[in-house]
Write a protein that holds these residues in place. Structure first.
Motif, mmCIF file in Angstrom:
data_model
loop_
_atom_site.group_PDB
_atom_site.id
_atom_site.type_symbol
_atom_site.label_atom_id
_atom_site.label_comp_id
_atom_site.label_asym_id
_atom_site.label_seq_id
_atom_site.Cartn_x
_atom_site.Cartn_y
_atom_site.Cartn_z
ATOM 1 N N ARG A 192 -26.585 -75.770 30.577
ATOM 2 C CA ARG A 192 -27.837 -75.158 31.030
ATOM 3 C C ARG A 192 -29.029 -75.807 30.339
ATOM 4 N NH1 ARG A 192 -27.087 -71.792 35.239
ATOM 5 N NH2 ARG A 192 -24.962 -71.015 35.167
ATOM 6 N N PRO A 193 -30.215 -75.702 30.975
ATOM 7 C CA PRO A 193 -31.420 -76.272 30.343
ATOM 8 C C PRO A 193 -31.648 -75.693 28.952
ATOM 9 C CG PRO A 193 -31.877 -75.644 32.614
ATOM 10 C CD PRO A 193 -30.472 -75.204 32.324
ATOM 11 N N TRP A 194 -31.412 -74.377 28.793
ATOM 12 C CA TRP A 194 -31.714 -73.775 27.471
ATOM 13 C C TRP A 194 -30.814 -74.338 26.390
ATOM 14 C CZ3 TRP A 194 -27.929 -71.239 24.787
ATOM 15 C CH2 TRP A 194 -26.849 -70.726 25.505
ATOM 16 N N PHE A 195 -29.549 -74.643 26.751
ATOM 17 C CA PHE A 195 -28.649 -75.178 25.730
ATOM 18 C C PHE A 195 -29.018 -76.608 25.366
ATOM 19 C CE2 PHE A 195 -24.837 -77.054 23.973
ATOM 20 C CZ PHE A 195 -24.461 -76.091 23.059
ATOM 21 N N LEU A 196 -29.380 -77.409 26.389
ATOM 22 C CA LEU A 196 -29.801 -78.778 26.113
ATOM 23 C C LEU A 196 -31.071 -78.777 25.272
ATOM 24 C CD1 LEU A 196 -28.588 -79.689 29.473
ATOM 25 C CD2 LEU A 196 -28.622 -81.563 27.818
ATOM 26 N N GLY A 197 -31.970 -77.813 25.606
ATOM 27 C CA GLY A 197 -33.206 -77.682 24.821
ATOM 28 C C GLY A 197 -32.886 -77.349 23.373
ATOM 29 N N LEU A 198 -31.969 -76.419 23.172
ATOM 30 C CA LEU A 198 -31.577 -76.008 21.828
ATOM 31 C C LEU A 198 -30.975 -77.191 21.072
ATOM 32 C CD1 LEU A 198 -31.509 -73.454 20.096
ATOM 33 C CD2 LEU A 198 -29.172 -73.060 20.884
ATOM 34 N N ASP A 199 -30.140 -77.973 21.786
ATOM 35 C CA ASP A 199 -29.507 -79.160 21.196
ATOM 36 C C ASP A 199 -30.569 -80.110 20.649
ATOM 37 O OD1 ASP A 199 -27.548 -80.885 20.452
ATOM 38 O OD2 ASP A 199 -27.174 -81.697 22.467
ATOM 39 N N LEU A 200 -31.597 -80.335 21.495
ATOM 40 C CA LEU A 200 -32.668 -81.250 21.085
ATOM 41 C C LEU A 200 -33.461 -80.671 19.919
ATOM 42 C CD1 LEU A 200 -33.826 -83.983 21.872
ATOM 43 C CD2 LEU A 200 -35.393 -82.825 23.436
ATOM 44 N N LEU A 201 -33.705 -79.335 19.963
ATOM 45 C CA LEU A 201 -34.470 -78.680 18.895
ATOM 46 C C LEU A 201 -33.737 -78.793 17.553
ATOM 47 C CD1 LEU A 201 -36.046 -75.423 20.394
ATOM 48 C CD2 LEU A 201 -37.175 -77.494 19.529
ATOM 49 N N VAL A 202 -32.410 -78.590 17.555
ATOM 50 C CA VAL A 202 -31.627 -78.708 16.325
ATOM 51 C C VAL A 202 -31.797 -80.105 15.733
ATOM 52 C CG1 VAL A 202 -29.287 -78.760 15.381
ATOM 53 C CG2 VAL A 202 -29.955 -76.939 16.955
#
Lengths: 222, 337
Positions: free
Chosen positions: B31-41
């Motif tokens: 999902r977009p939110w998980f990919l976003g979280l991945d990038l944020l980490v």
């Protein structure tokens, strides 16, 4: 020429999955003095009813529910080699017709043939004659040409004599046996024999092929 | 330098690697939110680098680990996603450093190249997979359609043949109906054969045609019977067209000189070195001297044109005529083509 009038009527079996056709052919045959001893709507029925009915001629549509016309031809002739198979086909599926002839069918007629042509064909096939169309002769000719192709290096391919090739070619060009006999100064019977020989060679070759295949597959060891 | 914070960062990376592996395994969870979280980490760990390692550090805490999030974005959002993620990662990396040397510049360059290119490749791959699936579905549907059509065609042929046969027996208007049914039967049978030829030869080059199928189509003409070897006879398409039109001309000749109801037979034979075509009718034959007379008058008869066209193909055309009818023998050697 017709010697069957004073004898027993010829016993015929009709195999066709189209009820209309089955009825029409059966009616025509009965009107023509034949004894229709059995009918069948598919290959399984045909094979099951053949032994009890013991027809002399099987009038067979190639496009029937399994087993198909080619398998039925092989099966009934295995049961009774003296029976004759006349293929009556609507679609003119070329390879199927050739396969049926290799399996032992000695006559082929398209369904658009007239009633007289059908009756005549059944009579001739019952006598042991062959009934060819020009199209079938072309197919058989092509098959022998392929078998004699030097690139297919087999030792025991069947070969047609020059005369047989000549006769077959004339059949493929639409000439009747009588016309061929006149043109080549042969008797009608001799022309007939040449045509029969070509079919016999093709069927023999088919049997040799099947046997070789069976031996290769180890089926003879059982 | 804060070793405890460093150990914590490494623990975060290990745990997040495991989480991401599990999460990305199922397409439904990408999902977009998980990919976003991945990038944020990833960005968070980059930002933490100066705090953990001190102001003038050499390598960031995540190091080449940043590639993981970047590639995930490239795979999921193609070149656009790859570009965005690589710009963010490279930008953050440059921002947190107090000085930028040649190695940093080189790594940044590689990041910016890798993101969009990997993204682009993924897009192409996915598109190809989609097209392949579509083609496979189309081929399956086509095969099924052909199977259904065969069953329907067979039924129609049976009925047309029956109408033709019964019509001829009944006579009168029914005979006309029967004749019409017979013509349609031949047309349909020819169509089926030519369709078979198309589907069986579609893989070969366009410049090659099947002479057997092409001549077979002439069988749709009334009172014409065509016999072929039953196999594909491949010749250059232009030669096939020419031979078919020559045979058609012979058949036209039969209609003109013998009559519309006259039967004609075509036989094709294929040899390893040549093809032979015979066109035969049982008309009265061509009166002796008529061809010569036509030539003497300077008229180019149909016969002349047939001979000429076959000669142009490197073959020979012979005419035999007599009370038995007329027969054309066309022989075309294959090496001449």
């Amino acid at each position: 020429m017709d010697s069957d009038t004073d004898q027993q009527p010829i016993r015929v079996m009709v195999v066709d999955d189209h009820p209309m056709w089955r009825d029409a052919v059966e009616r025509d045959l009965q009107a023509g003095g034949f004894d229709v001893v059995a009918v069948a709507a598919n290959g399984a029925e045909a094979v099951a009813r053949f032994p009890a009915a013991r027809p002399q001629v099987v009038v067979l549509d190639l496009q029937i529910p399994a087993p198909n016309g080619v398998e039925v031809t092989a099966e009934v002739l295995r049961h009774d080699p003296s029976a004759r198979v006349l293929i009556l086909s609507a679609s003119g599926e070329q390879t199927d017709v050739l396969e049926a002839v290799k399996a032992g069918a000695t006559g082929y007629l398209v369904k658009s043939a007239s009633r007289e042509e059908l009756l005549d064909a059944v009579r001739r096939v019952a006598r042991g004659d062959t009934v060819f169309t020009p199209g079938l002769a072309g197919l058989v000719l092509g098959e022998f040409r392929r078998l004699s192709d030097p690139s297919a290096a087999e030792v025991d391919q069947p070969q047609l004599t020059e005369r047989e090739t000549e006769v077959l070619k004339m059949v493929a060009k639409g000439m009747s046996y009588k016309q061929i006999a006149d043109r080549l100064f042969l008797s009608h019977r001799t022309v007939q024999n040449h045509v029969q020989n070509t079919l016999r060679k093709l069927q023999m070759h088919n049997r040799v092929e099947l046997t070789r295949w069976a031996i290769e597959q180890g089926l003879d060891e059982e | 330098m804060r070793p405890a914070a460093g150990a914590f960062c490494v623990l975060v990376m290990v745990l997040w690697t495991g989480t991401a592996l599990v999460a990305y395994a199922d397409p439904a969870r990408r999902r977009p939110w998980f990919l976003g979280l991945d990038l944020l980490v990833t960005l968070g760990l980059l930002v933490a680098s100066p705090i953990v390692k001190g102001e003038s550090f050499n390598a960031t805490v995540p190091g080449f680990w940043v590639m993981c999030a970047l590639l995930a974005w490239a795979v999921r959002y193609h070149w656009q996603g790859g570009l965005l993620a690589s710009v963010l990662v490279a930008g953050t990396d440059l921002l947190v450093r107090d000085e930028i040397n040649q190695t940093n510049y080189g790594n940044t360059f590689l990041l910016l190249i890798a993101g969009p290119i990997v993204g682009f490749m993924c897009e192409s791959l996915q598109m190809m997979a989609k097209e392949r699936d579509k083609a496979q579905r189309a081929a399956l549907a086509e095969a099924e359609r052909a199977r259904l059509a065969r069953a329907v065609h067979d039924g129609v042929l049976q009925v047309l043949a029956l109408v033709q046969r019964r019509g001829a027996e009944l006579g009168g208007e029914a005979a006309d109906l029967g004749r019409l049914a017979g013509e349609q039967e031949q047309v349909l049978r020819t169509l089926i054969r030519s369709q078979d030829a198309v589907s069986s030869s579609s893989e070969s080059a366009h410049a090659v045609g099947d002479l057997a199928a092409a001549l077979g189509e002439l069988g749709a003409r009334p009172h014409v019977s065509v016999a072929t070897p039953g196999t594909v006879v491949e010749l250059p398409a232009a030669v096939v067209r020419e031979l078919v039109s020559v045979v058609a001309a012979c058949l036209d000749n039969v209609v003109v000189h013998v009559g519309a109801a006259a039967s004609a037979w075509v036989l094709l034979e294929a040899f390893p070195d040549r093809v032979e075509i015979s066109v035969r009718d049982e008309g009265p034959g061509i009166p002796a001297g008529r061809l010569e007379a036509a030539a003497a008058e300077g008229r180019l008869g149909v016969s002349e044109s047939i001979c000429g066209r076959v000669t142009d193909l490197g073959g020979t055309a012979e005419l035999s005529t007599g009370p038995f009818g007329t027969e054309w023998e066309l022989v075309v050697p294959l090496e001449a083509l």
